[in-house]
Design an enzyme around this catalytic site. Structure first.
Site, mmCIF file in Angstrom:
data_model
loop_
_atom_site.group_PDB
_atom_site.id
_atom_site.type_symbol
_atom_site.label_atom_id
_atom_site.label_comp_id
_atom_site.label_asym_id
_atom_site.label_seq_id
_atom_site.Cartn_x
_atom_site.Cartn_y
_atom_site.Cartn_z
ATOM 1 N N THR A 1 18.723 -13.103 50.608
ATOM 2 C CA THR A 1 19.743 -13.353 49.590
ATOM 3 C C THR A 1 21.108 -13.636 50.226
ATOM 4 O O THR A 1 21.377 -13.172 51.344
ATOM 5 C CB THR A 1 19.865 -12.122 48.662
ATOM 6 O OG1 THR A 1 21.035 -12.255 47.861
ATOM 7 C CG2 THR A 1 19.980 -10.825 49.450
ATOM 8 N N ASP A 2 21.962 -14.320 49.486
ATOM 9 C CA ASP A 2 23.325 -14.566 49.993
ATOM 10 C C ASP A 2 24.135 -13.267 50.094
ATOM 11 O O ASP A 2 25.142 -13.208 50.786
ATOM 12 C CB ASP A 2 24.064 -15.592 49.109
ATOM 13 C CG ASP A 2 24.266 -15.158 47.669
ATOM 14 O OD1 ASP A 2 23.710 -14.109 47.262
ATOM 15 O OD2 ASP A 2 24.982 -15.866 46.930
ATOM 16 N N GLU A 3 23.676 -12.216 49.398
ATOM 17 C CA GLU A 3 24.448 -10.966 49.383
ATOM 18 C C GLU A 3 24.527 -10.300 50.754
ATOM 19 O O GLU A 3 25.373 -9.437 50.974
ATOM 20 C CB GLU A 3 23.859 -9.986 48.366
ATOM 21 C CG GLU A 3 23.903 -10.551 46.981
ATOM 22 C CD GLU A 3 23.835 -9.504 45.878
ATOM 23 O OE1 GLU A 3 23.999 -8.307 46.156
ATOM 24 O OE2 GLU A 3 23.628 -9.911 44.737
ATOM 25 N N TYR B 1 21.491 -2.273 48.130
ATOM 26 C CA TYR B 1 20.543 -3.387 48.001
ATOM 27 C C TYR B 1 20.735 -4.411 49.116
ATOM 28 O O TYR B 1 19.796 -4.744 49.847
ATOM 29 C CB TYR B 1 20.701 -4.079 46.630
ATOM 30 C CG TYR B 1 20.087 -5.461 46.582
ATOM 31 C CD1 TYR B 1 18.713 -5.646 46.618
ATOM 32 C CD2 TYR B 1 20.904 -6.608 46.517
ATOM 33 C CE1 TYR B 1 18.156 -6.923 46.592
ATOM 34 C CE2 TYR B 1 20.351 -7.877 46.488
ATOM 35 C CZ TYR B 1 18.976 -8.035 46.524
ATOM 36 O OH TYR B 1 18.426 -9.300 46.511
ATOM 37 N N LYS C 1 18.342 -5.603 52.347
ATOM 38 C CA LYS C 1 17.877 -6.979 52.577
ATOM 39 C C LYS C 1 18.333 -7.464 53.955
ATOM 40 O O LYS C 1 17.589 -8.146 54.660
ATOM 41 C CB LYS C 1 18.424 -7.921 51.494
ATOM 42 C CG LYS C 1 17.877 -7.672 50.097
ATOM 43 C CD LYS C 1 16.395 -7.973 49.939
ATOM 44 C CE LYS C 1 16.058 -9.438 49.950
ATOM 45 N NZ LYS C 1 14.619 -9.677 49.625
HETATM 46 P P1 NAD Z 1 12.304 -9.122 40.512
HETATM 47 O O1 NAD Z 1 12.891 -7.756 40.546
HETATM 48 O O2 NAD Z 1 12.274 -9.883 39.240
HETATM 49 O O3 NAD Z 1 10.798 -9.046 41.036
HETATM 50 C C1 NAD Z 1 10.407 -8.281 42.141
HETATM 51 C C2 NAD Z 1 8.882 -8.202 42.154
HETATM 52 O O4 NAD Z 1 8.493 -7.471 43.322
HETATM 53 C C3 NAD Z 1 8.278 -7.470 40.955
HETATM 54 O O5 NAD Z 1 7.157 -8.164 40.465
HETATM 55 C C4 NAD Z 1 7.872 -6.125 41.533
HETATM 56 O O6 NAD Z 1 6.759 -5.526 40.867
HETATM 57 C C5 NAD Z 1 7.520 -6.510 42.965
HETATM 58 N N1 NAD Z 1 7.607 -5.372 43.893
HETATM 59 C C6 NAD Z 1 8.631 -4.476 44.008
HETATM 60 N N2 NAD Z 1 8.342 -3.558 44.937
HETATM 61 C C7 NAD Z 1 7.117 -3.894 45.451
HETATM 62 C C8 NAD Z 1 6.294 -3.331 46.444
HETATM 63 N N3 NAD Z 1 6.647 -2.228 47.116
HETATM 64 N N4 NAD Z 1 5.103 -3.938 46.734
HETATM 65 C C9 NAD Z 1 4.722 -5.051 46.047
HETATM 66 N N5 NAD Z 1 5.455 -5.608 45.084
HETATM 67 C C10 NAD Z 1 6.652 -5.039 44.776
HETATM 68 O O7 NAD Z 1 13.062 -9.926 41.644
HETATM 69 P P2 NAD Z 1 13.465 -11.473 41.716
HETATM 70 O O8 NAD Z 1 14.772 -11.659 41.070
HETATM 71 O O9 NAD Z 1 12.307 -12.296 41.336
HETATM 72 O O10 NAD Z 1 13.712 -11.607 43.285
HETATM 73 C C11 NAD Z 1 12.646 -11.944 44.165
HETATM 74 C C12 NAD Z 1 13.174 -11.995 45.592
HETATM 75 O O11 NAD Z 1 14.243 -12.931 45.671
HETATM 76 C C13 NAD Z 1 13.755 -10.669 46.073
HETATM 77 O O12 NAD Z 1 13.372 -10.506 47.416
HETATM 78 C C14 NAD Z 1 15.258 -10.846 45.965
HETATM 79 O O13 NAD Z 1 15.923 -10.073 46.924
HETATM 80 C C15 NAD Z 1 15.398 -12.327 46.233
HETATM 81 N N6 NAD Z 1 16.562 -13.001 45.617
HETATM 82 C C16 NAD Z 1 16.788 -12.907 44.267
HETATM 83 C C17 NAD Z 1 17.855 -13.596 43.705
HETATM 84 C C18 NAD Z 1 18.129 -13.547 42.231
HETATM 85 O O14 NAD Z 1 19.153 -14.084 41.796
HETATM 86 N N7 NAD Z 1 17.281 -12.948 41.414
HETATM 87 C C19 NAD Z 1 18.679 -14.380 44.517
HETATM 88 C C20 NAD Z 1 18.426 -14.461 45.878
HETATM 89 C C21 NAD Z 1 17.349 -13.770 46.420
HETATM 90 O O1 TDX Z 2 26.037 -5.939 32.681
HETATM 91 C C1 TDX Z 2 26.501 -6.607 33.614
HETATM 92 N N1 TDX Z 2 27.812 -6.980 33.584
HETATM 93 C C2 TDX Z 2 28.421 -7.694 34.575
HETATM 94 O O2 TDX Z 2 29.613 -8.000 34.497
HETATM 95 C C3 TDX Z 2 25.699 -7.029 34.747
HETATM 96 C C4 TDX Z 2 24.253 -6.659 34.841
HETATM 97 C C5 TDX Z 2 26.326 -7.758 35.742
HETATM 98 N N2 TDX Z 2 27.639 -8.068 35.682
HETATM 99 C C6 TDX Z 2 28.265 -8.842 36.784
HETATM 100 C C7 TDX Z 2 28.047 -8.266 38.169
HETATM 101 C C8 TDX Z 2 28.030 -9.507 39.048
HETATM 102 O O3 TDX Z 2 29.353 -9.872 39.386
HETATM 103 O O4 TDX Z 2 27.620 -10.119 36.817
HETATM 104 C C9 TDX Z 2 27.441 -10.595 38.149
HETATM 105 C C10 TDX Z 2 25.963 -10.843 38.376
HETATM 106 O O5 TDX Z 2 25.314 -9.582 38.362
HETATM 107 P P1 TDX Z 2 23.739 -9.435 38.603
HETATM 108 O O6 TDX Z 2 23.020 -10.293 37.639
HETATM 109 O O7 TDX Z 2 23.410 -7.962 38.649
HETATM 110 O O8 TDX Z 2 23.559 -10.133 40.033
HETATM 111 P P2 TDX Z 2 24.210 -9.844 41.466
HETATM 112 O O9 TDX Z 2 24.696 -8.464 41.602
HETATM 113 O O10 TDX Z 2 25.171 -10.966 41.739
HETATM 114 O O11 TDX Z 2 22.886 -10.007 42.382
HETATM 115 C C11 TDX Z 2 21.959 -11.096 42.130
HETATM 116 O O12 TDX Z 2 22.125 -12.154 43.024
HETATM 117 C C12 TDX Z 2 21.657 -11.988 44.324
HETATM 118 C C13 TDX Z 2 20.518 -10.626 42.118
HETATM 119 O O13 TDX Z 2 20.355 -9.542 41.231
HETATM 120 C C14 TDX Z 2 20.048 -10.272 43.481
HETATM 121 O O14 TDX Z 2 18.663 -9.917 43.482
HETATM 122 C C15 TDX Z 2 20.251 -11.438 44.388
HETATM 123 O O15 TDX Z 2 19.931 -11.103 45.706
#
Ligand code: NAD
Ligand code: TDX
Length: 338
Positions: free
Chosen positions: A127-129, A152, A156
């Site tokens: 992730t970019d985080e 988190y 990562k």
């Molecule tokens: P999500 O939380 O929706 O899904 C995570 C999945 O992983 C779920 O199906 C969960 O059951 C499974 N999981 C969790 N722990 C596990 C374990 N111990 N063994 C097997 N499976 C397990 O997450 P997402 O938003 O789909 O993100 C997927 C990946 O992308 C993550 O690695 C996250 O860090 C990365 N990512 C997400 C975002 C975003 O904006 N959502 C952005 C950049 C990177």
């Molecule tokens: O209720 C809320 N109110 C609010 O203001 C929530 C849930 C979030 N926020 C803000 C926090 C952040 O500035 O919105 C922004 C986005 O929040 P999230 O959706 O929780 O995402 P973020 O914390 O940016 O992280 C996401 O991007 C990188 C994903 O959850 C991560 O899995 C990914 O790695």
């Protein structure tokens, strides 16, 4: 016909489920989806393809070495894409235990078996985080120093370092992607966009943290899937690829846009206590993947948001079921008296 088998971990989550659907449609691969089915994992996310003979689901925990080893013993795996993770920053602030077990130990378990088995390609979905927070200027590049701020993102970043060390020391064919914030169908309603859409649809308050001026770089999940496809097929081992939407927005702008698409009043917005350690701004420089692998951002943001809102309107049962379960308890803990 290419009958290779790919192992996708975390395929029952948001991005993983979109990716499996995308890959089955585009390629003849067999896909094994290994998922622990945590609160975020939902078999309904792949209901439309569960009968596809090229698809198989295995319930397993990447944190459990024996379970992972068994899957590799019983199947000839060509490539692995590791999506499995605890992914919500707010939850990591409440309790980081599962983040360490899954994101760090789990990734280590996979790396270890990949090293022993000698598979062809391993993609770590990061992730970019991991880069931390930006001021008003500049963007994250692949060589920006890692500076994670939340439990988190620290978990990562730890995984990324393990992946790079395994690649360097043992020569495993590993690549890392670091993507910005995704949006689109099947995103769990704890994250900003689906939380705001589903709250607005239920005429509930929309809790905006702090001043609402934190900035994220939003990318549609389909564009992210295309980027991962490119990295899986053309990425160079040991390389990191940034992925972004070149689409910086403040949180308040996103929330207002959602209300406008839905025709709901802005008075639903409630500014609440800020997230501790809240990163101010993320912005991704994705020149490398564009130049080297031919990545193109396709989805227009306004259209992507309209489609996403429409998806949540049309799939009300999907999110109502989630929001009426254990999610309720989480929501109370996170937002009550905030
Ligand atoms: P999500 O939380 O929706 O899904 C995570 C999945 O992983 C779920 O199906 C969960 O059951 C499974 N999981 C969790 N722990 C596990 C374990 N111990 N063994 C097997 N499976 C397990 O997450 P997402 O938003 O789909 O993100 C997927 C990946 O992308 C993550 O690695 C996250 O860090 C990365 N990512 C997400 C975002 C975003 O904006 N959502 C952005 C950049 C990177
Ligand atoms: O209720 C809320 N109110 C609010 O203001 C929530 C849930 C979030 N926020 C803000 C926090 C952040 O500035 O919105 C922004 C986005 O929040 P999230 O959706 O929780 O995402 P973020 O914390 O940016 O992280 C996401 O991007 C990188 C994903 O959850 C991560 O899995 C990914 O790695």
């Amino acid at each position: 016909m290419d009958k290779k088998t790919i192992l996708v971990t975390g395929g029952c989550g948001f991005i993983g489920s979109n990716f499996i659907r995308y890959m089955l449609k585009k390629y003849p691969y067999n896909i094994i989806n290994l998922d622990k089915l945590t609160y975020a994992g939902n078999l309904e996310n792949l209901k439309d393809i569960e009968k596809d003979e090229r698809y198989r689901f295995i319930k397993a925990d990447i944190g459990n070495k024996n379970e992972i080893d068994k899957v590799f013993e019983e199947n000839e795996i060509y490539g692995v894409i590791n999506f499995a993770a605890e992914s919500h920053v707010d939850r990591s602030i409440m309790d980081a235990d599962a983040f360490i077990k899954t994101n760090i130990n789990g990734t280590f378990n996979i790396l270890d078996i990949v090293k022993r088995k000698g598979i062809e390609v391993f993609v770590q979905i990061s992730t970019d985080e991991v880069y931390g927070s930006l001021g008003p200027e500049g963007k994250f590049k692949e060589d920006t120093p890692l500076s994670p701020n939340s439990p988190y993102s620290a978990s990562k970043a730890s995984a990324d370092l393990l992946v790079l060390a395994y690649q360097h020391t043992f020569g495993i064919p590993a690549v890392i992607t670091r993507c910005s914030n995704n949006y689109g169908p099947y995103q769990f309603p704890e994250k900003l966009i689906p939380l705001m859409i589903t709250n607005a649809l239920a005429d509930m308050e929309l809790p905006v943290y702090g001043d609402g001026l934190n900035i994220r770089d939003w990318i549609h999940v389909e564009d992210h899937c295309e980027a991962i496809d490119l990295v899986f097929h053309k990425g160079k081992p040991g390389n990191v690829y940034n992925i972004g939407g070149e689409n910086e927005r403040t949180n308040i702008e996103i929330v207002r846009l959602i209300l406008d698409i839905l025709g709901k009043p802005h008075s639903l917005i409630k500014f609440v206590k800020d997230r501790p350690g809240h990163d101010r701004r993320y912005a991704i420089d994705c020149t490398k993947i564009k130049k080297e692998l031919g990545f193109v951002i396709k989805k227009d943001f306004k259209k992507g948001m309209e489609d996403t809102v429409k998806w949540y309107i049309e799939n009300r049962t999907w999110w109502e079921r989630i929001k009426s379960g254990a999610y309720l308890e989480y929501y109370e803990k996170m937002y009550k008296n905030r």
